[in-house]
Design a protein around this motif. Structure first.
Motif, PDB file in Angstrom:
ATOM      1  N   LEU A   1      -0.088 -30.313   4.921  1.00  0.00           N
ATOM      2  CA  LEU A   1       0.014 -28.937   4.447  1.00  0.00           C
ATOM      3  C   LEU A   1      -0.426 -28.840   2.986  1.00  0.00           C
ATOM      4  O   LEU A   1      -1.163 -27.913   2.611  1.00  0.00           O
ATOM      5  CB  LEU A   1       1.447 -28.419   4.587  1.00  0.00           C
ATOM      6  CG  LEU A   1       1.703 -27.008   4.037  1.00  0.00           C
ATOM      7  CD1 LEU A   1       0.788 -25.990   4.717  1.00  0.00           C
ATOM      8  CD2 LEU A   1       3.164 -26.609   4.202  1.00  0.00           C
ATOM      9  N   LEU A   2      -0.001 -29.775   2.162  1.00  0.00           N
ATOM     10  CA  LEU A   2      -0.368 -29.735   0.743  1.00  0.00           C
ATOM     11  C   LEU A   2      -1.881 -29.847   0.568  1.00  0.00           C
ATOM     12  O   LEU A   2      -2.474 -29.150  -0.256  1.00  0.00           O
ATOM     13  CB  LEU A   2       0.338 -30.865  -0.015  1.00  0.00           C
ATOM     14  CG  LEU A   2       1.867 -30.774  -0.083  1.00  0.00           C
ATOM     15  CD1 LEU A   2       2.438 -32.007  -0.747  1.00  0.00           C
ATOM     16  CD2 LEU A   2       2.311 -29.514  -0.820  1.00  0.00           C
ATOM     17  N   LYS A   3      -2.510 -30.725   1.350  1.00  0.00           N
ATOM     18  CA  LYS A   3      -3.962 -30.875   1.257  1.00  0.00           C
ATOM     19  C   LYS A   3      -4.667 -29.622   1.769  1.00  0.00           C
ATOM     20  O   LYS A   3      -5.686 -29.196   1.204  1.00  0.00           O
ATOM     21  CB  LYS A   3      -4.416 -32.113   2.054  1.00  0.00           C
ATOM     22  CG  LYS A   3      -5.903 -32.400   1.996  1.00  0.00           C
ATOM     23  CD  LYS A   3      -6.420 -32.574   0.566  1.00  0.00           C
ATOM     24  CE  LYS A   3      -5.889 -33.811  -0.108  1.00  0.00           C
ATOM     25  NZ  LYS A   3      -6.534 -34.055  -1.426  1.00  0.00           N
ATOM     26  N   ALA A   4      -4.122 -29.008   2.821  1.00  0.00           N
ATOM     27  CA  ALA A   4      -4.713 -27.777   3.354  1.00  0.00           C
ATOM     28  C   ALA A   4      -4.622 -26.645   2.335  1.00  0.00           C
ATOM     29  O   ALA A   4      -5.572 -25.865   2.170  1.00  0.00           O
ATOM     30  CB  ALA A   4      -4.024 -27.383   4.654  1.00  0.00           C
ATOM     31  N   LEU A   5      -3.496 -26.548   1.643  1.00  0.00           N
ATOM     32  CA  LEU A   5      -3.348 -25.516   0.612  1.00  0.00           C
ATOM     33  C   LEU A   5      -4.345 -25.743  -0.520  1.00  0.00           C
ATOM     34  O   LEU A   5      -4.922 -24.797  -1.062  1.00  0.00           O
ATOM     35  CB  LEU A   5      -1.912 -25.523   0.065  1.00  0.00           C
ATOM     36  CG  LEU A   5      -0.834 -24.986   1.009  1.00  0.00           C
ATOM     37  CD1 LEU A   5       0.553 -25.333   0.491  1.00  0.00           C
ATOM     38  CD2 LEU A   5      -0.993 -23.471   1.178  1.00  0.00           C
TER      39      LEU A   5
END
Length: 324
Positions: free
Chosen positions: A237-241
């Motif tokens: 999720l952090l990388k997607a954000l």
């Protein structure tokens, strides 16, 4: 020596270990939780590390079980904090009994973990306990960071890696360090064992994050997409954000993060599609492999016969390839 031999010795020790008898409400939950299965990875690592430097690996079994009891103590309390209904497919202790019993039984499990740890030789006892204390505190620090992240929108990738290092991997590192200490492997070898454990531990958790999104529901053992449903701040999720900033995926991702009412299956499918468009799975696997490869490099540096290190290599490959 095969993994099965070590695992059978650990399972036998678990079956023969008595934590107490009365009152039954205090001790039955411990035996229940310890009987629910699991990979027994932590005691396995301790015993395998001892075997590298000592023919008498059996002397590590009881203190190694102490690490496993401590791990399950953290799970018992984590389940209360998460209001989790199931653990390894069975009702959690607080569901089967109640929260107060789960808290108190967990407290006794911590005491039992220390009792099992006293099986180490007197000459290393103080050092082992000091390292165990530090590791136990770090596991709690990791759990607190994980809870803190739930209410933060500025969590960085480095913070996340540090959180899983504390919450998950330092206990794997300590398990191997314990084996090295029991076998009197020396400071350099024991440090390499610890480094190996912490690196594969981070890889292990990243693999868990990937399986939560992309795992086979029939093999994964729990709900696929649970992290997405809960908006859990995983590496994915952090990388997607990060990668969606300024792109159309950013608005889509924020919509699902902020949605209060939604169909769970629809949300998982939609967020997974966003991840696919950003190549998140591939990036996560690369990150995971970086840590597994670093762990294997630590093992290469370990001055020991190749055949003695082979069980650890086999276990690492199983962790990389696992589907549950």
């Amino acid at each position: 020596m095969s993994l099965e031999v070590f695992l059978n010795a650990i399972q036998t020790e678990i079956a023969n270990t008595k934590y107490g008898e009365s009152p039954v409400e205090l001790y039955e939950p411990i035996e229940y939780l310890m009987s629910l299965g699991g990979k027994k990875m932590r005691p396995l690592l301790a015993v395998m590390a001892t075997n590298i430097f000592s023919d008498n690996w059996q002397k590590a079994v009881k203190p190694a079980l102490g690490v496993e009891v401590f791990h399950n103590f953290t799970l018992m309390h984590d389940d209360i904090m998460d209001a989790a209904p199931l653990r390894r497919g069975k009702p959690t202790v607080h569901e089967k009994w109640n929260e107060n019993i789960a808290i108190l039984s967990g407290d006794v499990m911590l005491v039992c973990a220390y009792e099992l740890m006293t099986a180490v030789d007197d000459k290393i006892f103080k050092h082992v306990i000091r390292r165990f204390n530090r590791t136990a505190a770090e596991v709690c620090e990791g759990q607190q960071w994980d809870m803190n992240f739930a209410t933060r929108n500025d969590v960085t990738e480095d913070e996340y890696i540090n959180m899983i290092r504390l919450k998950t991997s330092v206990l794997l590192g300590f398990s191997l360090e314990l084996g090295g200490l029991i076998a009197e492997a020396g400071d350099e070898a024991t440090q390499l064992l610890y480094d190996f454990g912490t690196n594969i531990g981070i890889g292990f958790q990243l693999k868990d994050d990937i399986l939560d999104v992309y795992g086979d529901p029939e093999k994964f053992g729990k709900q696929v997409g649970g992290d997405i449903i809960e908006n859990k701040k995983t590496w994915l999720l952090l990388k997607a954000l990060e990668l969606s900033a300024g792109k159309k995926e950013e608005a889509e991702l924020q919509f699902w993060i902020n949605a209060k009412e939604f169909d769970k299956e629809e949300k998982v499918k939609a967020v997974r599609a966003i991840y696919d468009s950003l190549n998140i799975k591939h990036l996560a696997e690369n990150k995971m492999n970086t840590y597994f490869n670093q762990g294997l490099e630590d093992l290469v540096k370990l001055n020991a016969p190749s055949d003695k290190k082979q069980p650890l290599i086999e276990l690492t490959k199983q962790l990389i390839e696992r589907e549950s």
